[in-house]
Design an enzyme around this catalytic site. Structure first.
Site, PDB file in Angstrom:
ATOM      1  N   TYR A   9     -51.117  33.046-121.931  1.00 25.91           N
ATOM      2  CA  TYR A   9     -51.295  31.692-122.551  1.00 25.91           C
ATOM      3  C   TYR A   9     -52.333  32.052-123.423  1.00 25.91           C
ATOM      4  CZ  TYR A   9     -52.495  26.968-122.193  1.00 25.91           C
ATOM      5  OH  TYR A   9     -52.565  25.433-122.636  1.00 25.91           O
ATOM      6  N   ASN A  66     -58.211  26.814-130.088  1.00 24.42           N
ATOM      7  CA  ASN A  66     -57.693  28.142-129.694  1.00 24.42           C
ATOM      8  C   ASN A  66     -56.761  28.688-130.894  1.00 24.42           C
ATOM      9  OD1 ASN A  66     -57.991  27.459-126.882  1.00 24.42           O
ATOM     10  ND2 ASN A  66     -56.563  25.771-126.936  1.00 24.42           N
ATOM     11  N   GLU A 122     -45.224  19.433-127.996  1.00 32.49           N
ATOM     12  CA  GLU A 122     -46.288  20.443-128.344  1.00 32.49           C
ATOM     13  C   GLU A 122     -46.442  20.889-129.669  1.00 32.49           C
ATOM     14  OE1 GLU A 122     -47.963  21.168-124.954  1.00 32.49           O
ATOM     15  OE2 GLU A 122     -49.475  22.104-126.544  1.00 32.49           O
ATOM     16  N   ARG A 168     -47.739  23.694-135.728  1.00 33.99           N
ATOM     17  CA  ARG A 168     -49.327  23.479-135.636  1.00 33.99           C
ATOM     18  C   ARG A 168     -49.448  24.577-134.492  1.00 33.99           C
ATOM     19  NH1 ARG A 168     -51.833  23.219-131.709  1.00 33.99           N
ATOM     20  NH2 ARG A 168     -52.498  21.009-131.473  1.00 33.99           N
ATOM     21  N   ASP A 197     -51.082  17.605-126.913  1.00 31.66           N
ATOM     22  CA  ASP A 197     -52.155  18.003-127.790  1.00 31.66           C
ATOM     23  C   ASP A 197     -53.071  16.839-127.868  1.00 31.66           C
ATOM     24  OD1 ASP A 197     -51.637  20.700-128.206  1.00 31.66           O
ATOM     25  OD2 ASP A 197     -49.630  19.962-129.023  1.00 31.66           O
TER      26      ASP A 197
HETATM   27  N1  LIG Z   1     -58.339  23.285-125.660  1.00 34.14           N
HETATM   28  C1  LIG Z   1     -57.291  22.336-125.586  1.00 34.14           C
HETATM   29  O1  LIG Z   1     -56.768  22.215-124.581  1.00 34.14           O
HETATM   30  C2  LIG Z   1     -56.514  22.069-126.725  1.00 34.14           C
HETATM   31  C3  LIG Z   1     -56.855  22.766-127.999  1.00 34.14           C
HETATM   32  N2  LIG Z   1     -56.593  22.318-129.129  1.00 34.14           N
HETATM   33  C4  LIG Z   1     -56.892  22.781-130.279  1.00 34.14           C
HETATM   34  O2  LIG Z   1     -57.686  22.183-131.202  1.00 34.14           O
HETATM   35  C5  LIG Z   1     -57.511  22.517-132.612  1.00 34.14           C
HETATM   36  C6  LIG Z   1     -57.101  21.142-133.493  1.00 34.14           C
HETATM   37  O3  LIG Z   1     -55.694  20.870-132.916  1.00 34.14           O
HETATM   38  P1  LIG Z   1     -55.294  19.493-133.446  1.00 34.14           P
HETATM   39  O4  LIG Z   1     -56.149  18.340-133.137  1.00 34.14           O
HETATM   40  O5  LIG Z   1     -53.793  19.146-133.062  1.00 34.14           O
HETATM   41  O6  LIG Z   1     -54.935  19.724-135.087  1.00 34.14           O
HETATM   42  P2  LIG Z   1     -54.849  18.654-136.398  1.00 34.14           P
HETATM   43  O7  LIG Z   1     -54.416  19.492-137.362  1.00 34.14           O
HETATM   44  O8  LIG Z   1     -54.136  17.502-135.695  1.00 34.14           O
HETATM   45  O9  LIG Z   1     -56.431  18.341-136.764  1.00 34.14           O
HETATM   46  C7  LIG Z   1     -57.446  19.339-137.177  1.00 34.14           C
HETATM   47  C8  LIG Z   1     -58.625  18.324-137.461  1.00 34.14           C
HETATM   48  O10 LIG Z   1     -59.563  19.419-137.930  1.00 34.14           O
HETATM   49  C9  LIG Z   1     -59.986  18.735-139.074  1.00 34.14           C
HETATM   50  N3  LIG Z   1     -60.743  19.972-139.924  1.00 34.14           N
HETATM   51  C10 LIG Z   1     -60.057  21.231-140.303  1.00 34.14           C
HETATM   52  N4  LIG Z   1     -60.891  21.916-140.878  1.00 34.14           N
HETATM   53  C11 LIG Z   1     -62.231  21.179-141.035  1.00 34.14           C
HETATM   54  C12 LIG Z   1     -63.495  21.761-141.247  1.00 34.14           C
HETATM   55  N5  LIG Z   1     -63.520  23.002-141.803  1.00 34.14           N
HETATM   56  N6  LIG Z   1     -64.445  20.927-141.097  1.00 34.14           N
HETATM   57  C13 LIG Z   1     -64.258  19.652-140.394  1.00 34.14           C
HETATM   58  N7  LIG Z   1     -63.105  19.259-139.992  1.00 34.14           N
HETATM   59  C14 LIG Z   1     -62.001  19.947-140.244  1.00 34.14           C
HETATM   60  C15 LIG Z   1     -58.875  18.389-139.826  1.00 34.14           C
HETATM   61  O11 LIG Z   1     -59.528  17.528-140.999  1.00 34.14           O
HETATM   62  P3  LIG Z   1     -58.601  16.473-142.027  1.00 34.14           P
HETATM   63  O12 LIG Z   1     -57.922  15.559-141.069  1.00 34.14           O
HETATM   64  O13 LIG Z   1     -59.294  16.233-142.846  1.00 34.14           O
HETATM   65  O14 LIG Z   1     -57.512  17.707-142.534  1.00 34.14           O
HETATM   66  C16 LIG Z   1     -58.350  17.505-138.771  1.00 34.14           C
HETATM   67  O15 LIG Z   1     -58.726  16.305-138.671  1.00 34.14           O
HETATM   68  C17 LIG Z   1     -56.372  23.575-132.462  1.00 34.14           C
HETATM   69  O16 LIG Z   1     -57.300  25.097-132.753  1.00 34.14           O
HETATM   70  C18 LIG Z   1     -55.817  23.504-131.231  1.00 34.14           C
HETATM   71  O17 LIG Z   1     -55.671  24.850-130.672  1.00 34.14           O
HETATM   72  C19 LIG Z   1     -55.511  21.390-129.413  1.00 34.14           C
HETATM   73  C20 LIG Z   1     -55.016  20.821-128.127  1.00 34.14           C
HETATM   74  C21 LIG Z   1     -55.409  21.242-126.952  1.00 34.14           C
HETATM   75  C1  LIG Z   2     -53.980  24.226-125.781  1.00 30.87           C
HETATM   76  C2  LIG Z   2     -53.179  23.591-126.669  1.00 30.87           C
HETATM   77  O1  LIG Z   2     -52.125  23.121-126.232  1.00 30.87           O
HETATM   78  C3  LIG Z   2     -53.413  23.994-127.911  1.00 30.87           C
HETATM   79  O2  LIG Z   2     -54.299  24.721-128.255  1.00 30.87           O
HETATM   80  O3  LIG Z   2     -52.507  23.586-128.730  1.00 30.87           O
HETATM   81 MG   LIG Z   3     -50.931  22.467-127.879  1.00 31.35          MG
END
Ligand SMILES: NC(=O)C1=CN([C@@H]2O[C@H](COP(=O)(O)OP(=O)(O)OC[C@H]3O[C@@H](n4cnc5c(N)ncnc54)[C@H](OP(=O)(O)O)[C@@H]3O)[C@@H](O)[C@H]2O)C=CC1
Ligand SMILES: CC(=O)C(=O)O
Ligand SMILES: [Mg+2]
Length: 587
Positions: A135, A443, A278, A188, A302
């Site tokens: 993972y 991540n 996912e 993504r 997510d």
């Molecule tokens: N720990 C866990 O269980 C999980 C972790 N994640 C992690 O979360 C992260 C984001 O995933 P997800 O939400 O799906 O991604 P998205 O692409 O949906 O969202 C990313 C967000 O971050 C913003 N962003 C990007 N760069 C910057 C910056 N430099 N400063 C401020 N804001 C910024 C984007 O802004 P804008 O909208 O303006 O483009 C957007 O709003 C990934 O790394 C993923 O691995 C996700 C799911 C589960």
């Molecule tokens: C953990 C997860 O689902 C992610 O980083 O997208």
């Molecule tokens: Mg995920």
């Protein structure tokens, strides 16, 4: 030389004639020329080499003397007989010799393809050591290099080439009774962006956790990658890229392929197959969830799984930071799937606890995206999922200024961009709070908003910290700080198990809240004493059984269960349904 073989296949008698070949080439495969047709044979009862090559039934050196006699294995194995514990010890010893994490990953994937039960036994018994391999973070690197390390298909690839034939493609999968599908379109992948078809590592990894952590049988799990192309130039120019070599299809073409897939899945596996979306990009993720949540048993990991795990951590953290959830102020860096998904579930939980309308409870939650703080003056230009978070405030550009303006008690990173919780940001959180709660969810490790060491050092040991990918314990001023892993892996295996054992037909937010509360209840005093807001993964099977039981209870309460009557003790029932990887004896 020619020969005829008959076997019962799919209930019918099949007759095959093979042409030519040497003494051992009874079916003619070896001697057939390239343009000559041959039939790929399987046997209905595995024995001899075919048994050793069948990962579901192979036990390797653990076949007993009796089994070696009864199943034509004599001579195919060296004389020693190992039990499963010794096999496990040997494999762990070998795995620990690899210094490169990706080599551990490929060794584990080889094991999964060779001896499924041993793979799961290893994963279950050594979960904290092996989770970072199958993972995050290693699975991220595996996806980036999937074209080079690809050996055998571990899931179904459904590309634009299969348009109009998806039902047939599903029928090609050897297992007929599927309970969980994890599907991605690879746009993504973690915080690594568009990895196209090579995102397959994610559904494969997530489903191995469904089995190891949640006890769902491996044969009931189906990893799927939808390939509509990739916009990743590096992959498009990589000669080893395994996906469609074209830009991503969008609009009608994309929607039609997804619609065909969703219909085919329900047609082939029925109403109760669970579909986990996912690592879709947010411009598709929210719409797909909205479109299919009322017709399918579906959730987006997510958006919803992450929300549930973070809410659990927040509920647990109240024991350390004090107050009720409603007393806290939340600031997110990142307003996409994870950020807005978590924000909404927090608002729902506060609304549930205080009876205040959710429109009110949202006001304690603020988000920053790439353009700055989300405020009402930006409303018109915001994507729909950000609009509920556009509160009244003057514009604020960067995160540090947002921290100073909003004065959050909780800071959550969900931006996918590493190193964004700078020293100044962490120091500002520590200046505002006795015990700042800092979650760096992105991540893999390279994208984490800050490291555990940075969080503890910069906050002078005040921070309560958890991250999406794991960090080793940190020593600061003579004290050891152990950080938790805020990752949806705590939730989806037990959540999915709860849906399966109750025969759920739809997912509702109340079920996610039930999962959060169940996980928070599993944090012990011993964990709190170490500053942890999540229980260790070493107890995950027990934790998953509790999550499954509470989710199932909610499914029954909401009238969405089809497995009737409702079992009296749902925890015991969940445990009794869990797959166990111990070897069985063969007659
Ligand atoms: N720990 C866990 O269980 C999980 C972790 N994640 C992690 O979360 C992260 C984001 O995933 P997800 O939400 O799906 O991604 P998205 O692409 O949906 O969202 C990313 C967000 O971050 C913003 N962003 C990007 N760069 C910057 C910056 N430099 N400063 C401020 N804001 C910024 C984007 O802004 P804008 O909208 O303006 O483009 C957007 O709003 C990934 O790394 C993923 O691995 C996700 C799911 C589960
Ligand atoms: C953990 C997860 O689902 C992610 O980083 O997208
Ligand atoms: Mg995920």
């Amino acid at each position: 030389m020619s020969g005829t073989l008959k076997e019962m296949r799919n209930g019918g008698e099949v007759s095959v004639t093979s042409n030519g070949g040497g003494v051992r080439d009874s079916y003619g495969e070896d001697s057939a020329t390239e343009d000559q047709l041959i039939t790929p044979w399987t046997f209905s009862v595995a024995s001899g080499c075919s048994l050793l090559r069948d990962p579901r039934y192979n036990k390797g050196l653990a076949f007993t003397e009796g089994e070696r006699d009864a199943h034509y294995l004599r001579g195919l194995l060296p004389p020693a007989v190992f039990n499963q514990e010794l096999q496990e010890k040997r494999l762990m010893h070998n795995l620990r010799q690899y210094e490169v994490p990706l080599h551990r990953y490929t060794a584990l994937m080889d094991l999964q393809e060779r001896n499924e039960k041993l793979f799961y036994k290893l994963l279950i018994d050594n979960v904290e050591e092996l989770l970072p391999v199958v993972y995050t973070p290693t699975v991220g690197e595996a996806c980036q290099k999937y074209g080079s390390i690809f050996r055998r298909p571990q899931g179904l690839y459904i590309s634009l080439k299969e348009k109009g034939k998806i039902l047939e493609v599903l029928k090609n999968w050897p297992e007929k009774s599927i309970q969980v599908i994890v599907v991605t379109d690879g746009e993504r992948i973690l915080g690594l962006g568009d990895l196209g078809c090579q995102g397959m590592g994610i559904p494969v990894g997530k489903l191995s956790l469904y089995t190891a952590l949640g006890g769902v049988r491996p044969s009931s799990c189906l990893p799927v990658t939808i390939d509509v192309g990739t916009n990743n130039e590096k992959l498009l120019n990589d000669e080893f890229y395994i996906g469609l070599r074209q830009k991503r299809a969008t609009g009608k073409e994309y929607e039609e392929l997804l619609e065909e897939f969703m219909c085919a899945v329900k047609q082939n596996y029925g109403e109760k197959v669970l579909i986990q979306f996912e690592d879709f990009a947010n411009h598709n993720a929210f719409d797909l969830l909205e479109k299919y949540r009322s017709s399918h048993l579906v959730f987006n990991d997510d958006i919803q799984g992450t929300a549930s795990v973070v809410l659990a951590g927040l509920l647990a953290s109240l024991k350390l930071v004090g107050g009720a959830l409603a007393d806290h102020t939340f600031l997110f860096l990142g307003a996409g799937e994870a950020g807005t998904g978590i924000a909404e579930l927090i608002a729902l939980e506060i609304s549930k606890q205080t009876k205040a309308p959710v429109e009110e409870t949202r006001k304690k939650i603020w988000l920053v995206d790439s353009k700055g703080l989300i405020v009402s003056s930006r409303l018109e230009s915001l994507q729909h999922f950000k609009k509920p978070w556009a509160h009244e405030h003057k514009p604020v550009k960067g995160l540090l200024d947002a921290v100073k303006a909003i004065k959050p008690t909780v800071l959550i990173g969900s931006s996918g961009v590493g190193k964004t919780f700078t020293k100044e940001v962490v120091e500002a959180m520590a200046a505002l709070n006795e015990k700042p709660l800092i979650l760096a969810l992105s991540n893999p490790t390279s994208q984490s908003e800050c490291t555990a060491e940075e969080a503890y050092t910069w906050s002078k040991g005040k921070a309560i910290f958890a991250s999406g990918s794991p960090f080793d314990p940190v020593e600061y001023e003579g004290k050891v700080f152990v950080s938790g892993q805020a990752n949806n892996a705590y939730i989806f295996p037990g959540f999915g198990l709860g849906l399966i054992i109750s025969g759920a037909i739809r997912v509702r937010d109340e079920m996610l809240l039930a999962a959060s509360e169940a996980l928070a209840a599993q944090v012990s005093q011993e964990n709190y004493d170490k500053g942890l807001i999540y229980p260790p993964f070493s107890n995950i099977r027990k934790i998953s059984a509790h999550i499954a039981a509470d989710v199932a209870a909610k499914v029954y309460d909401l009238g969405l269960a089809t497995h009737l009557p409702r079992p009296k003790d749902l925890v015991k029932y969940a445990e009794s349904c869990m797959y166990s990887p111990g070897y069985r004896s063969y007659r």
